[in-house]
Design a protein around this motif. Sequence first.
Motif, mmCIF file in Angstrom:
data_model
loop_
_atom_site.group_PDB
_atom_site.id
_atom_site.type_symbol
_atom_site.label_atom_id
_atom_site.label_comp_id
_atom_site.label_asym_id
_atom_site.label_seq_id
_atom_site.Cartn_x
_atom_site.Cartn_y
_atom_site.Cartn_z
ATOM 1 N N HIS A 1 24.882 -7.775 5.070
ATOM 2 C CA HIS A 1 23.838 -6.872 4.604
ATOM 3 C C HIS A 1 23.855 -5.609 5.460
ATOM 4 O O HIS A 1 24.183 -5.660 6.652
ATOM 5 N N PHE A 2 23.498 -4.488 4.876
ATOM 6 C CA PHE A 2 23.382 -3.263 5.660
ATOM 7 C C PHE A 2 22.299 -2.362 5.085
ATOM 8 O O PHE A 2 21.936 -2.444 3.921
ATOM 9 N N ILE A 3 21.780 -1.523 5.972
ATOM 10 C CA ILE A 3 20.770 -0.523 5.605
ATOM 11 C C ILE A 3 21.463 0.815 5.393
ATOM 12 O O ILE A 3 22.369 1.179 6.147
ATOM 13 N N ALA A 4 21.038 1.552 4.382
ATOM 14 C CA ALA A 4 21.470 2.938 4.217
ATOM 15 C C ALA A 4 20.267 3.827 4.485
ATOM 16 O O ALA A 4 19.209 3.657 3.873
ATOM 17 N N LEU A 5 20.415 4.741 5.406
ATOM 18 C CA LEU A 5 19.326 5.639 5.799
ATOM 19 C C LEU A 5 19.653 7.065 5.398
ATOM 20 O O LEU A 5 20.646 7.634 5.848
ATOM 21 N N HIS A 6 18.814 7.629 4.512
ATOM 22 C CA HIS A 6 18.967 9.046 4.181
ATOM 23 C C HIS A 6 18.123 9.841 5.165
ATOM 24 O O HIS A 6 16.899 9.873 5.080
ATOM 25 N N LEU A 7 18.793 10.468 6.126
ATOM 26 C CA LEU A 7 18.121 11.139 7.236
ATOM 27 C C LEU A 7 18.170 12.646 7.033
ATOM 28 O O LEU A 7 19.182 13.286 7.292
ATOM 29 N N ARG A 8 17.063 13.182 6.538
ATOM 30 C CA ARG A 8 16.977 14.628 6.368
ATOM 31 C C ARG A 8 16.308 15.216 7.592
ATOM 32 O O ARG A 8 15.097 15.143 7.747
ATOM 33 N N PHE A 9 17.116 15.791 8.481
ATOM 34 C CA PHE A 9 16.588 16.392 9.695
ATOM 35 C C PHE A 9 17.381 17.648 10.044
ATOM 36 O O PHE A 9 17.623 17.954 11.205
ATOM 37 N N GLU A 10 17.796 18.367 8.985
ATOM 38 C CA GLU A 10 18.553 19.588 9.181
ATOM 39 C C GLU A 10 17.620 20.721 9.620
ATOM 40 O O GLU A 10 16.425 20.706 9.332
ATOM 41 N N VAL B 1 0.117 19.942 8.468
ATOM 42 C CA VAL B 1 1.246 19.431 7.673
ATOM 43 C C VAL B 1 1.535 17.977 8.036
ATOM 44 O O VAL B 1 1.758 17.129 7.177
ATOM 45 N N ARG B 2 1.504 17.678 9.328
ATOM 46 C CA ARG B 2 1.785 16.305 9.771
ATOM 47 C C ARG B 2 0.671 15.357 9.355
ATOM 48 O O ARG B 2 0.928 14.228 8.953
ATOM 49 N N ARG B 3 -0.568 15.820 9.438
ATOM 50 C CA ARG B 3 -1.687 14.969 9.017
ATOM 51 C C ARG B 3 -1.582 14.602 7.548
ATOM 52 O O ARG B 3 -1.986 13.513 7.138
ATOM 53 N N HIS B 4 -1.058 15.490 6.747
ATOM 54 C CA HIS B 4 -0.903 15.226 5.313
ATOM 55 C C HIS B 4 0.344 14.400 4.996
ATOM 56 O O HIS B 4 0.621 14.129 3.825
ATOM 57 N N GLY B 5 1.098 14.007 6.027
ATOM 58 C CA GLY B 5 2.263 13.162 5.810
ATOM 59 C C GLY B 5 3.455 13.889 5.239
ATOM 60 O O GLY B 5 4.310 13.279 4.586
ATOM 61 N N ARG B 6 3.566 15.213 5.493
ATOM 62 C CA ARG B 6 4.652 15.987 4.895
ATOM 63 C C ARG B 6 5.762 16.332 5.888
ATOM 64 O O ARG B 6 6.635 17.127 5.568
ATOM 65 N N CYS B 7 5.708 15.763 7.065
ATOM 66 C CA CYS B 7 6.748 16.012 8.052
ATOM 67 C C CYS B 7 7.756 14.857 8.041
ATOM 68 O O CYS B 7 7.361 13.695 8.165
ATOM 69 N N PRO B 8 9.047 15.160 7.910
ATOM 70 C CA PRO B 8 10.039 14.086 7.990
ATOM 71 C C PRO B 8 9.954 13.379 9.339
ATOM 72 O O PRO B 8 9.770 14.022 10.378
ATOM 73 N N LEU B 9 10.072 12.066 9.329
ATOM 74 C CA LEU B 9 10.055 11.319 10.572
ATOM 75 C C LEU B 9 11.304 11.636 11.388
ATOM 76 O O LEU B 9 12.375 11.905 10.834
ATOM 77 N N THR B 10 11.171 11.602 12.697
ATOM 78 C CA THR B 10 12.325 11.812 13.565
ATOM 79 C C THR B 10 13.223 10.575 13.520
ATOM 80 O O THR B 10 12.775 9.487 13.139
ATOM 81 N N PRO B 11 14.491 10.711 13.932
ATOM 82 C CA PRO B 11 15.354 9.521 13.991
ATOM 83 C C PRO B 11 14.768 8.405 14.834
ATOM 84 O O PRO B 11 14.857 7.230 14.476
ATOM 85 N N GLU B 12 14.141 8.750 15.958
ATOM 86 C CA GLU B 12 13.526 7.717 16.803
ATOM 87 C C GLU B 12 12.386 7.019 16.073
ATOM 88 O O GLU B 12 12.258 5.790 16.135
ATOM 89 N N GLU B 13 11.545 7.776 15.379
ATOM 90 C CA GLU B 13 10.414 7.180 14.669
ATOM 91 C C GLU B 13 10.892 6.250 13.561
ATOM 92 O O GLU B 13 10.311 5.178 13.348
ATOM 93 N N GLU C 1 23.339 15.159 18.898
ATOM 94 C CA GLU C 1 23.411 13.835 19.515
ATOM 95 C C GLU C 1 22.169 13.494 20.333
ATOM 96 O O GLU C 1 21.774 12.342 20.423
ATOM 97 N N GLU C 2 21.556 14.503 20.919
ATOM 98 C CA GLU C 2 20.345 14.247 21.700
ATOM 99 C C GLU C 2 19.225 13.704 20.816
ATOM 100 O O GLU C 2 18.460 12.831 21.232
ATOM 101 N N THR C 3 19.133 14.209 19.585
ATOM 102 C CA THR C 3 18.111 13.742 18.645
ATOM 103 C C THR C 3 18.448 12.352 18.119
ATOM 104 O O THR C 3 17.557 11.530 17.891
ATOM 105 N N LEU C 4 19.733 12.087 17.912
ATOM 106 C CA LEU C 4 20.158 10.802 17.350
ATOM 107 C C LEU C 4 20.202 9.675 18.385
ATOM 108 O O LEU C 4 20.213 8.501 18.015
ATOM 109 N N ALA C 5 20.229 10.012 19.663
ATOM 110 C CA ALA C 5 20.422 9.008 20.714
ATOM 111 C C ALA C 5 19.408 7.859 20.651
ATOM 112 O O ALA C 5 19.796 6.684 20.763
#
Length: 600
Positions: free
Chosen positions: A305-314, A353-365, A392-396
Motif C-alpha cells: 500500500h502507498f499514499i499519494a500526496l498532492h503537495l501544493r506549496f509552490e 485567511v488561515r482562520r477560514h481554512g484557505r491556507c495550504p498546510l505545510t509539509p510538516e503539518e 529541502e529545508e521545507t521538506l525535511a
Amino acid sequence: MMLKNLKQLLFSLEMRRKQRERNNIILRGSNDFCIGLNLILWRKRHRVFSFISAVSGCLLFLLFAFSIFTPPPNATNHFLAHHSTVVKEREAVESNFDTVFQVPSSGGNLGRDLWSSNQSKFYYGCSNASKKFQTADVKTHTNRYLLIATSGGLNQQRTGIVDAVVAAYILNATLIIPRLDQHSYWKDSSVFAEIFNVGWFISSLSRDVEIIKELPPKGGKAWIPHGMRVPRKCDTNCYETRVLPVLNKKHAVELTKFDYRLSNRLETDLQKLRCRVNYHALRFTDTILEMGKLLVERMRIKAKHFIALHLRFEPDMLAFSGCYYGGGEKERSELGAIRKRWKTLHASNPDKVRRHGRCPLTPEEIGLMLRAMGFGSDVHVYVASGEVYGAEETLAPLKALFPNFHSKETVATREELAAFSPFSGRMAALDYIVCDESDVFVTNNNGNMARMLAGRRRYFGHKPTIRPNAKKLYKLFLDRNNMTWEEFASKVRTYQIGFMGEPKEMKPGRGEFHENPDSCICQAKGFETIQNQTPEDHENDNNRKDAVEMSDEQQFIEEDPDWTDIDYLDNAGGFKELPILDSNVLTKQEQPEVEEFFSD
C-alpha cells in the motif's frame, strides 16, 4: 716649650681628622643601611601585591566556574520566588516539544482499516443516460459550431473540457476539439491530442454530442469564430439566452477562458453527461498511460500500500493565497513581490485567511496529520509536487516523519522522463495517474487536482481521499506544544471526520460538482443507510458541516495561479491581453462575483 705646643697642636689636628673620618664612615654606613632597608621593604611589598593578585585571580576563576557548571537556583529561593510562575511557563514552552509532544514512529492501532473507506462497497458509479435523454443525431444542428479555449493548468483545463461537452449539448451544437491554454503561467505548448486520446474522446461520446477535430472552412476559406465569454456558474437558461442568439447569428462561436463556466446545479441527465466525459471519455494518450502505469507498478514493488500526496506549496501558490508561514521579512518580501503580478489583488490578511481554512498546510503539518491518523514511518509516500517554497529545508520535517519518500523523479530515470519533463501538462498527467491509483490520496489544499481526484475516487469505489480540515487544524497546530501527542492525535482524528472520502460525507448538490458528483453515484440494492445515529455521530455532524462549508467557500478558488478573470503579469512585466469579448454577453453583473470571490 714652643716645640711641645707644636706637638700638641699636630696631635689635636690628627685626632680631629680621625674623628671626621669616623663620622663619615658612620654616615655612609647609615645611608647604606637605609638604602638596603628600603630595597628589602620594596621587594617584600612587591611579593605581597603579587600574592594578593594571584589569590584574587583564583577566586574570580572559581566564581566563574561555579556559575557555569552549577544548575540555576530553584524558584523556591526567596530572591526568585516572585519569578517562579514565569520561569515555569517558559521552561514548559521550551521543553514541552521534547518531553511531552513526542511524535511516535508508529501510527498505533486505531482499530480501523487505514487503506479503505467504510461501507464503500455499497456504492458505485452510475452515469448512463436516461431514456428521455436525446442523442446527438437527433438534436445537433448542422450550422452550429462551438469552440472553447481552456484556461490554466491541466486540471483546470480538464474542468473546461468536461463542461464544454455539456455546453455543446445544451446549444445543440457540434463541438470542435478544445484548444488548450498555451500562454498562461504554465507555458505548456501541448495541444489536446498530445495529452488526451482524441479518437477515444470522439467515439465514446458519439451518442451524446457530435465532436470534430477542426472547424470546417466557410466558402472555401478559413472560418474565424466569434469570440465571447460567459459568466461563471452559467446554467442552461444562461446559455440559451446569452450564447444561443449569438451562435444562431454567427454560426461559429469560441468561448474564451472556459473553466467553471457551467453551473453546479443542472438536471440529472446533464450531470451524468459530465461524468461520462470526465470518468470515461477523457483518457490520456497511450504514451502517458504507459508511463503512468510503470510508475504505479514500481510503487507497488516498494510496498503493498502507498499514499499519494498532492503537495501544493509552490511560491506562486503561496503568494496568491496571501498566507504567511513564519519566514520573517524574507518570506514577506519574496512572496509579496510575486503577489504583485496580479494587478487586482488587494492586500492580504494572513491571519484571517488561515482562520477560514484557505491556507495550504505545510509539509510538516501534513506529516503530523498523517501520523496522528495512524500512518507510521514505514509507510511509502509518493509526492506529486512542483517547486516547493523553501526547497529541502521545507521538506525535511516531512521526510523525517516518512523516510520512504518518492516522486516521479526518483521512481523513474531522467531518460524515461525526457519525453515528458519539458511539458508541465504531461508531467501533471503522470502525477494524476499515480494519485488516482494510490491506496490513499492526500492533499494539502482544495485546488483543481484535489477536487478532480476526490470526485473520481468517489465515483470508482470511494477510495480514501484525505482533505485536511484546515479551518480547525490550524488552531491545533499552533497549540500543539501545549498538549501531549495523544491529545493532539485524538483531536486530529475527530476534526477529520467528514474529510476522508467516505460515502455521504456531503449532502447531494453541495460543493463543487467535480468534487462531489452525487448524481453519478448509486447505492447498492438492499443496503439502507443506518438512520439511528449514535451520540458520537451527532457530535461529528459539525465536522461534516465544515467539509460542506469549505467546499462551498472554495468551489471557485482554482488551483492554478493564473486564476480566471484576474490578469496575470507575464515575465516581461506587462499584462497579458484578454481575448476579445462580446459586450452583450460579458456584463457588469460579473464584477460583484469576482469581488466576492476574492473577498475575505
